[in-house]
Enzyme design. Structure first.
Site, PDB file in Angstrom:
ATOM      1  N   SER A   1       0.797  -1.223   0.000  1.00 23.27           N
ATOM      2  CA  SER A   1       0.000   0.000   0.000  1.00 23.27           C
ATOM      3  C   SER A   1       0.829   1.272   0.000  1.00 23.27           C
ATOM      4  O   SER A   1       0.388   2.290  -0.516  1.00 23.27           O
ATOM      5  CB  SER A   1      -0.950  -0.001   1.192  1.00 23.27           C
ATOM      6  OG  SER A   1      -0.259  -0.265   2.399  1.00 23.27           O
TER       7      SER A   1
ATOM      8  N   HIS B   1      -5.302  -3.147  -2.560  1.00 25.43           N
ATOM      9  CA  HIS B   1      -4.970  -2.164  -3.604  1.00 25.43           C
ATOM     10  C   HIS B   1      -4.899  -2.768  -5.004  1.00 25.43           C
ATOM     11  O   HIS B   1      -5.093  -2.065  -5.989  1.00 25.43           O
ATOM     12  CB  HIS B   1      -3.650  -1.467  -3.277  1.00 25.43           C
ATOM     13  CG  HIS B   1      -3.740  -0.617  -2.053  1.00 25.43           C
ATOM     14  ND1 HIS B   1      -4.188   0.678  -2.074  1.00 25.43           N
ATOM     15  CD2 HIS B   1      -3.494  -0.904  -0.744  1.00 25.43           C
ATOM     16  CE1 HIS B   1      -4.197   1.168  -0.846  1.00 25.43           C
ATOM     17  NE2 HIS B   1      -3.778   0.220  -0.019  1.00 25.43           N
TER      18      HIS B   1
ATOM     19  N   LYS C   1     -11.519   0.971  -1.729  1.00 26.59           N
ATOM     20  CA  LYS C   1     -10.509   1.483  -2.641  1.00 26.59           C
ATOM     21  C   LYS C   1     -11.076   1.535  -4.060  1.00 26.59           C
ATOM     22  O   LYS C   1     -11.882   2.410  -4.336  1.00 26.59           O
ATOM     23  CB  LYS C   1      -9.239   0.674  -2.482  1.00 26.59           C
ATOM     24  CG  LYS C   1      -8.477   1.235  -1.269  1.00 26.59           C
ATOM     25  CD  LYS C   1      -7.900   0.288  -0.309  1.00 26.59           C
ATOM     26  CE  LYS C   1      -7.472   1.034   0.942  1.00 26.59           C
ATOM     27  NZ  LYS C   1      -7.029   0.140   2.006  1.00 26.59           N
TER      28      LYS C   1
HETATM   29  C1  LIG Z   1      -6.845   0.037   3.364  1.00 27.82           C
HETATM   30  C2  LIG Z   1      -6.267  -1.286   3.692  1.00 27.82           C
HETATM   31  C3  LIG Z   1      -6.860  -2.119   4.629  1.00 27.82           C
HETATM   32  C4  LIG Z   1      -7.988  -1.658   5.486  1.00 27.82           C
HETATM   33  O1  LIG Z   1      -9.185  -1.585   4.776  1.00 27.82           O
HETATM   34  P1  LIG Z   1     -10.319  -0.585   5.298  1.00 27.82           P
HETATM   35  O2  LIG Z   1     -11.524  -1.024   4.572  1.00 27.82           O
HETATM   36  O3  LIG Z   1      -9.848   0.774   4.934  1.00 27.82           O
HETATM   37  O4  LIG Z   1     -10.426  -0.775   6.775  1.00 27.82           O
HETATM   38  C5  LIG Z   1      -6.344  -3.380   4.793  1.00 27.82           C
HETATM   39  N1  LIG Z   1      -5.263  -3.795   4.115  1.00 27.82           N
HETATM   40  C6  LIG Z   1      -4.650  -3.006   3.212  1.00 27.82           C
HETATM   41  C7  LIG Z   1      -3.453  -3.515   2.483  1.00 27.82           C
HETATM   42  C8  LIG Z   1      -5.119  -1.720   2.999  1.00 27.82           C
HETATM   43  O5  LIG Z   1      -4.486  -0.929   2.150  1.00 27.82           O
END
Ligand SMILES: *Cc1c(COP(=O)(O)O)cnc(C)c1O
Length: 406
Positions: free
Chosen positions: A192, A220, A249
């Site tokens: 990320s 991602h 995302k």
């Molecule tokens: C954003 C993210 C999460 C968390 O997801 P949310 O729905 O924002 O709580 C988990 N793992 C990764 C790799 C992320 O980038």
């Protein structure tokens, strides 16, 4: 002594302890503040009252403000109300939730999927349900915080592997196998904060050889990489035992999904505490994610535009001599690593003054000494906006000491 008895101005013992830590964060340029967006979280947005172009969101396909996704949510709110009124095992499970689970499972080519309120609680709930004392977690050092927290909270032994070091993974898994312990290798698919991808074929070969399970968090990569946006595992031809994606995302909604076998999902329904003991998400968020998934499947032009924008940024950065990471696979996460927290903050501020919002990412989100600008690209960006950002970056980076390439 209650807080209420504290003399005014002095604060409680707790506040004094916290204030000392806040002061220390401020001194080290690690203090964080929020900026409030007025209205939609699109590329053109109003931040703290002024218009800027957003280059730090995770809305890779521009679906968070897509009119059809908004309309799907609006319709579902009208039909289903706002709250789900309970956990999924009591009164909270809606046909929108179930349909979304089925559609994501189908898209990923997995038998079943399970919806959580967030990606963070997905990872914590899943890992704690699957591992316990006596088991072993083998995890990349740059894994997302939710993977780290879940693994730590599980009570399993935590073997932290240097980033992308396949040899270290092999040693850790061999150690667990030799001890006859159950092990799970846990990794981000697309990292990320660095924007590089895990060597999933090598990791899958290692887990298969040692009898360990493979868990990939592809928050991602999902919607971006692989055939039709099926993600990093699809792109690399790997099928994880536990496949996590998020809805906040590329799908522009909110929520987390774990996909895998029928047995895995049934087990999690019995045992994942962050799912069992949490109110099911609003059905309308699932309806919105379903519409986004429909758009992702039916309209390849959004991914095509994102890919063109990634190329525009990467080529433009090279032409201007900007210090971006060189890697084999283009991704929408393009960090400019500057090292020092003060410098990252100053660059972020300079970009903001020029109308570009790029957050400075500092420890503990990234390792000490690797503070960075994390630039993200979206299908919704225009070439001229990307060129403008690159010119602003060149101006700012050229005006101070040279940056360190990743
Ligand atoms: C954003 C993210 C999460 C968390 O997801 P949310 O729905 O924002 O709580 C988990 N793992 C990764 C790799 C992320 O980038």
């Amino acid at each position: 002594m209650g807080v209420i008895d504290t003399p005014p101005g002095l604060g409680s013992a707790l506040d004094r302890r916290l204030q000392a830590q806040l002061d220390s964060l401020r001194e080290r340029s690690l203090y964080r503040v929020r900026r409030a967006v007025t209205g939609g979280h699109a590329v053109r947005m109003i931040v703290d009252g002024r218009p800027v172009l957003n280059f730090c969101a995770n809305d890779y396909l521009g679906l968070a403000t897509d009119a059809r996704v908004i309309e799907a949510a609006r319709r579902a709110f009208a039909v289903s109300g706002v709250g789900s009124t309970g956990s999924a095992l009591i009164s909270g499970h809606n046909v929108e939730h179930r349909a979304l689970e089925d559609e994501i499972a189908d898209f990923l080519g997995c038998p079943r999927a399970l919806l959580f309120s967030t990606g963070f609680t997905t990872n914590v709930g899943v890992i704690k349900a699957l591992l316990g004392r006596g088991d072993v977690v083998v995890a990349d050092e740059l894994n997302h915080a939710s993977l780290i927290d879940g693994a730590r909270a599980s009570g399993a032994e935590y073997l932290r592997v240097p980033h992308a070091n396949v040899e270290a993974y092999a040693q850790a898994l061999a150690q667990a196998a030799a001890q006859g312990r159950d092990a799970m290798l846990i990794t981000d698919g697309l990292f990320s904060m660095d924007g590089d991808i895990a060597d999933l074929p090598a990791l899958a070969a290692l887990t298969q050889a040692s009898g360990a399970a493979l868990m990939v968090d592809d928050a991602h990569g999902f919607g971006v990489l692989g055939v039709g946006g099926r993600g990093t595992p699809d792109m690399l031809g790997v099928r994880p035992d536990v496949h996590v994606v998020t809805l906040g995302k590329s799908l522009g909604s909110a929520g987390g999904i774990v996909a895998g076998s029928e047995t895995l999902i049934e087990y999690l329904i019995q045992r994942a505490r962050s799912w069992v003991f949490s109110t099911a998400p609003p059905p309308a968020l699932a309806a919105a994610a379903r519409e986004s998934l429909r758009i992702l499947r039916g309209e390849p032009e959004h991914r095509a535009r994102l890919i063109a924008n990634m190329a525009r940024f990467i080529d433009g950065a090279r032409e201007r001599g900007l210090p971006i990471a060189e890697r084999g696979v283009a991704t929408p996460i393009q960090p400019v690593i500057v090292g020092d927290e003060d410098r990252a903050l100053a660059l972020s501020r300079g970009l903001m003054e020029r109308g570009y919002w790029v957050a400075a990412i500092r420890p503990p989100t990234v390792p000490r000494g690797t503070a960075r600008l994390r630039i993200t690209l979206s299908a919704a960006h225009e070439f001229a906006q990307i060129d403008g950002l690159l010119d602003a970056l060149r101006e700012l980076l050229g005006a101070s000491s040279p940056a360190v390439a990743a």
